[in-house]
Design an enzyme around this catalytic site. Structure first.
Site, PDB file in Angstrom:
ATOM      1  N   HIS A 160       0.811  -1.216   0.000  1.00  0.00           N
ATOM      2  CA  HIS A 160       0.000   0.000   0.000  1.00  0.00           C
ATOM      3  C   HIS A 160       0.847   1.270   0.000  1.00  0.00           C
ATOM      4  CE1 HIS A 160       0.430  -0.384   4.493  1.00  0.00           C
ATOM      5  NE2 HIS A 160       0.535   0.925   4.401  1.00  0.00           N
ATOM      6  N   ASP A 190       0.185  -7.615   1.094  1.00  0.00           N
ATOM      7  CA  ASP A 190       0.660  -6.250   1.349  1.00  0.00           C
ATOM      8  C   ASP A 190       2.186  -6.168   1.355  1.00  0.00           C
ATOM      9  OD1 ASP A 190       0.178  -3.556   1.667  1.00  0.00           O
ATOM     10  OD2 ASP A 190       0.100  -3.651   3.848  1.00  0.00           O
ATOM     11  N   SER A 267       4.667   2.135   8.181  1.00  0.00           N
ATOM     12  CA  SER A 267       4.377   1.034   7.265  1.00  0.00           C
ATOM     13  C   SER A 267       5.579   0.697   6.396  1.00  0.00           C
ATOM     14  CB  SER A 267       3.196   1.403   6.367  1.00  0.00           C
ATOM     15  OG  SER A 267       1.998   1.379   7.080  1.00  0.00           O
TER      16      SER A 267
END
Length: 425
Positions: A160, A190, A267
């Protein structure tokens, strides 16, 4: 013959008593000095001893007129005042920190995210501030984290973080900037892989996420809220959290849960153990919660990354069924539903609700209403267990499925297929 007592001797010979006391005191003083000298002589040479200020002021050997001795005394004093050795967290961060990077990306506004996470995922994690649209097109800018897998510039991050773009900017800890190419991105797990043209780069050391236990140390490094190379520490709170537990049922990951603080911008950064080995890739938090962070186990992430780096895409084993975990309450609810098209005879196990047309499950003969009892001889009580067993298989692997069909036992063999791209997207 009369014997003179000690008491009488002391009484009649006071000078002798004083003499004996003086001798005893002298012996004690000499012994004390000998012990002090002996102790000083056995102090290891590596142990710094600060010089006495009085001695330095009154001794010619330690005065500035004797530069060698004086400088030696200053060196010993500096060594004595040196800070205590760093702890394991500092050591891990010093080893891994240079291999953690910041990733700047621009992408199209229209994208698919983790809507279960508050205002939306990846918006929640993508940058130091809300993404800004450019005036010349539907683009937005964001920042995430990543870490270098190999010295020739292969970098792992979250899908993402780079979704919607093929080019990103990678910023190293030392300030160097490189244009990065996205080699592949997998939305199912992901995971994404980036390549920059550079050599002799610092890289991380990979650990084993299969041997983690709750209570172990966890160290997170990343760029939360634009604050580069931030470090947070906590423990492994749990392992094997299913995607449905976390709130992202479309993902196929058994997450690591940690209470190490993870914030927007973390992230794609590494989660380390106490030895400084990467055990996971930080990926998600639940909006509004505290002490609930999640990471992708590094064993699974590395497996996907290798596929992405080699072929640009990842394969995922797939049966093609929709299923739920049975319970007495669910059974009663289903039996009262007028739309139920099959009969359920059990209140335990995993109920197949739907079979995807043309899927491996349909080709093998599985039907709605079948109750899965075992997979590869392992007893099954929850649907998450079936998903975990399937996702750990390679595409094309035959799996033995024991069923209960209308009260009768049945065993079928299902060969896993590759998850169709339209389902991945």
């Amino acid at each position: 013959m009369k014997t003179t007592s000690d008491k009488e001797i002391r009484k009649h010979n006071p000078l002798r008593t004083v003499f004996l006391l003086l001798i005893g005191g002298g012996v004690a003083l000499l012994g004390d000095r000998w012990l002090a000298n002996r102790t000083a002589s056995i102090v290891p040479s590596s142990t710094p001893v600060a010089p006495s200020p009085v001695a330095s002021a009154n001794s010619n050997e330690n005065s500035p007129s004797n530069p060698t001795a004086w400088l030696g005394q200053k060196a010993n004093l500096a060594a004595a005042l040196k800070p205590v050795d760093s702890n394991f967290i500092v050591k891990a961060v010093n080893e891994v920190g240079p291999a953690v990077v910041r990733i700047n990306a621009s992408r199209q506004v229209a994208r698919r995210g983790f809507d279960q996470f508050g205002d939306g995922f990846p918006e929640e994690f993508f940058g130091s501030e809300p993404p800004q649209r450019r005036s010349n097109g539907p683009l937005e800018q964001g920042t995430g984290s990543g870490f270098i897998l190999s010295s020739n510039g292969v970098i792992m991050t979250n899908s993402h973080v780079v979704e919607g773009t093929e080019q990103v900017q990678v910023v190293l800890k030392d300030g160097r900037r490189f244009d990065g190419k996205v080699l592949g991105s997998d939305s199912v797990t992901d995971v994404a892989v980036i390549k920059i043209n550079a050599d002799n780069l610092p890289s991380v050391k990979i650990g084993d996420s299969e041997v983690l236990s709750p209570g172990e140390w966890a160290i997170a490094i990343g760029n939360p809220l634009g604050l580069d190379n931030s470090v947070t520490v906590g423990i492994i709170s749990a392992t094997g959290r299913s995607s449905s537990d976390v709130g992202v049922p479309d993902k196929r990951i058994g997450f690591i849960q940690t209470d190490a603080a993870i914030n927007p911008g973390n992230s794609g950064g590494p989660l380390l153990n106490a030895r400084g080995e990467v055990i996971g890739m930080n990926t998600a938090i639940i909006s509004g919660a505290q002490g609930l962070g999640f990471a992708i186990p590094i064993n699974k992430a590395q497996q996907i990354a290798q596929q992405l780096a080699t072929t640009g895409r990842a394969e995922h084993a797939y049966l093609g069924i929709e299923m739920v975990t049975l319970s007495p309450e669910l059974l009663q609810e289903l039996q009262e539903s007028p739309d139920l098209e099959f009969t359920i005879t059990e209140d335990k196990g995993v109920l197949i609700v739907r079979v995807v047309p043309g899927s491996p499950a349909m080709k093998a003969g599985l039907k709605p209403g079948d109750i899965i009892v075992k997979v590869n001889d392992q007893p099954i009580t929850k649907s998450d267990a079936v998903q975990e067993l399937v996702q750990n298989q390679n595409v094309g692997t035959p799996m033995k499925v024991d069923l209960n069909r209308k009260g009768q036992p049945l065993t079928l063999e299902v060969k896993t297929g590759n998850l169709p791209e339209q389902i991945q997207g």
